[in-house]
Design a protein around this motif. Sequence first.
Motif, mmCIF file in Angstrom:
data_model
loop_
_atom_site.group_PDB
_atom_site.id
_atom_site.type_symbol
_atom_site.label_atom_id
_atom_site.label_comp_id
_atom_site.label_asym_id
_atom_site.label_seq_id
_atom_site.Cartn_x
_atom_site.Cartn_y
_atom_site.Cartn_z
ATOM 1 N N GLU A 164 -16.110 2.834 1.171
ATOM 2 C CA GLU A 164 -14.873 3.202 1.855
ATOM 3 C C GLU A 164 -14.239 1.964 2.476
ATOM 4 O O GLU A 164 -14.927 1.088 2.977
ATOM 5 C CB GLU A 164 -15.193 4.233 2.947
ATOM 6 N N ARG A 165 -12.920 1.902 2.435
ATOM 7 C CA ARG A 165 -12.216 0.772 3.017
ATOM 8 C C ARG A 165 -11.795 1.091 4.437
ATOM 9 O O ARG A 165 -11.604 2.233 4.796
ATOM 10 C CB ARG A 165 -10.983 0.436 2.180
ATOM 11 N N ASN A 166 -11.644 0.035 5.224
ATOM 12 C CA ASN A 166 -11.162 0.170 6.580
ATOM 13 C C ASN A 166 -9.631 0.126 6.526
ATOM 14 O O ASN A 166 -9.044 0.371 5.471
ATOM 15 C CB ASN A 166 -11.755 -0.954 7.439
ATOM 16 N N TYR A 167 -8.968 -0.242 7.619
ATOM 17 C CA TYR A 167 -7.511 -0.302 7.638
ATOM 18 C C TYR A 167 -6.991 -1.238 6.546
ATOM 19 O O TYR A 167 -7.478 -2.347 6.376
ATOM 20 C CB TYR A 167 -7.017 -0.773 9.005
ATOM 21 N N HIS A 168 -5.989 -0.788 5.821
ATOM 22 C CA HIS A 168 -5.479 -1.529 4.668
ATOM 23 C C HIS A 168 -4.963 -2.921 5.010
ATOM 24 O O HIS A 168 -5.072 -3.840 4.199
ATOM 25 C CB HIS A 168 -4.387 -0.724 3.957
ATOM 26 N N ILE A 169 -4.419 -3.087 6.215
ATOM 27 C CA ILE A 169 -3.861 -4.397 6.569
ATOM 28 C C ILE A 169 -4.922 -5.488 6.524
ATOM 29 O O ILE A 169 -4.618 -6.634 6.206
ATOM 30 C CB ILE A 169 -3.152 -4.366 7.953
ATOM 31 N N PHE A 170 -6.180 -5.148 6.790
ATOM 32 C CA PHE A 170 -7.242 -6.160 6.721
ATOM 33 C C PHE A 170 -7.328 -6.726 5.301
ATOM 34 O O PHE A 170 -7.375 -7.939 5.107
ATOM 35 C CB PHE A 170 -8.598 -5.566 7.104
ATOM 36 N N TYR A 171 -7.344 -5.861 4.320
ATOM 37 C CA TYR A 171 -7.466 -6.285 2.921
ATOM 38 C C TYR A 171 -6.185 -6.962 2.444
ATOM 39 O O TYR A 171 -6.223 -7.918 1.670
ATOM 40 C CB TYR A 171 -7.818 -5.088 2.036
ATOM 41 N N GLN A 172 -5.038 -6.476 2.919
ATOM 42 C CA GLN A 172 -3.769 -7.101 2.580
ATOM 43 C C GLN A 172 -3.727 -8.543 3.078
ATOM 44 O O GLN A 172 -3.276 -9.447 2.362
ATOM 45 C CB GLN A 172 -2.608 -6.316 3.195
ATOM 46 N N LEU A 173 -4.205 -8.744 4.287
ATOM 47 C CA LEU A 173 -4.225 -10.080 4.871
ATOM 48 C C LEU A 173 -5.061 -11.038 4.028
ATOM 49 O O LEU A 173 -4.622 -12.140 3.696
ATOM 50 C CB LEU A 173 -4.762 -10.005 6.301
ATOM 51 N N ALA A 197 1.371 -5.709 -1.170
ATOM 52 C CA ALA A 197 1.552 -4.888 0.035
ATOM 53 C C ALA A 197 1.678 -5.778 1.275
ATOM 54 O O ALA A 197 2.435 -5.469 2.200
ATOM 55 C CB ALA A 197 0.405 -3.904 0.186
ATOM 56 N N PHE A 198 0.949 -6.902 1.291
ATOM 57 C CA PHE A 198 1.057 -7.842 2.408
ATOM 58 C C PHE A 198 2.467 -8.423 2.466
ATOM 59 O O PHE A 198 3.072 -8.493 3.548
ATOM 60 C CB PHE A 198 0.015 -8.958 2.274
ATOM 61 N N VAL A 199 2.994 -8.833 1.317
ATOM 62 C CA VAL A 199 4.357 -9.372 1.256
ATOM 63 C C VAL A 199 5.342 -8.309 1.749
ATOM 64 O O VAL A 199 6.262 -8.600 2.533
ATOM 65 C CB VAL A 199 4.702 -9.838 -0.181
ATOM 66 N N GLU A 200 5.152 -7.074 1.326
ATOM 67 C CA GLU A 200 6.023 -5.977 1.744
ATOM 68 C C GLU A 200 5.919 -5.740 3.255
ATOM 69 O O GLU A 200 6.928 -5.524 3.930
ATOM 70 C CB GLU A 200 5.654 -4.702 0.980
ATOM 71 N N CYS A 237 8.914 -6.013 5.918
ATOM 72 C CA CYS A 237 9.271 -4.916 6.835
ATOM 73 C C CYS A 237 9.344 -5.414 8.269
ATOM 74 O O CYS A 237 10.243 -5.025 9.025
ATOM 75 C CB CYS A 237 8.261 -3.775 6.730
ATOM 76 N N LEU A 238 8.415 -6.280 8.654
ATOM 77 C CA LEU A 238 8.459 -6.858 9.999
ATOM 78 C C LEU A 238 9.720 -7.687 10.183
ATOM 79 O O LEU A 238 10.334 -7.657 11.257
ATOM 80 C CB LEU A 238 7.198 -7.680 10.273
ATOM 81 N N ASP A 239 10.126 -8.413 9.126
ATOM 82 C CA ASP A 239 11.395 -9.161 9.169
ATOM 83 C C ASP A 239 12.559 -8.202 9.388
ATOM 84 O O ASP A 239 13.434 -8.462 10.217
ATOM 85 C CB ASP A 239 11.637 -9.921 7.857
#
Length: 169
Positions: free
Chosen positions: A5-14, A52-55, A59-61
């Motif tokens: 199982e994966r944790n929060y997706h942002i970790f892997y995106q980073l 997804a990281f680029v996206e 989005c933050l921009d």
Amino acid sequence: QIEGERNYHIFYQLFSGADEQVLEKFGLEGGIASFRYLGNRATLKSRRDASAFVETMACLDQIGVSEEGKNEVLGIIAAVLHLGNIDFELVKTEGGNSNENARMTDSSAESLRMACFLLGLEESKVSEAMLTKLLTIGGKTIHKPQDVAQASDKRDAFAKLVYSSLFLW
């Protein structure tokens, strides 16, 4: 966490989308396998996570987050991963026996240092918060030592609090 199982997706995106300079800046150059909260298992970089990281950064921009703000967000995310690598062990007495009190392992020092650096916190205060419980009895404050399980629970609760703070601004 369940095996596979994966944790929060942002970790892997980073890890998949950030360049080596960014990973190094936040002490993440060891990769996914270096972090307990990611299962300490080797995972290949994913094109899907990279895009997804680029996206996410785009989005933050779009919502007006500055480069400095994005770095703060990434720093908080990295700090959570470093917090998860803090380990505890029983305190050894002079006779070589253990008592029930926890202490941070020597190998956790760098994880604590990096997490505190990224969060702008004092290492000694974070360490004390994890290793003791404050009790107020009759107007006096007592620092009660925590055992390994209690200290680990406090570490995890702190990491969750830090992560959730990303969504409260």
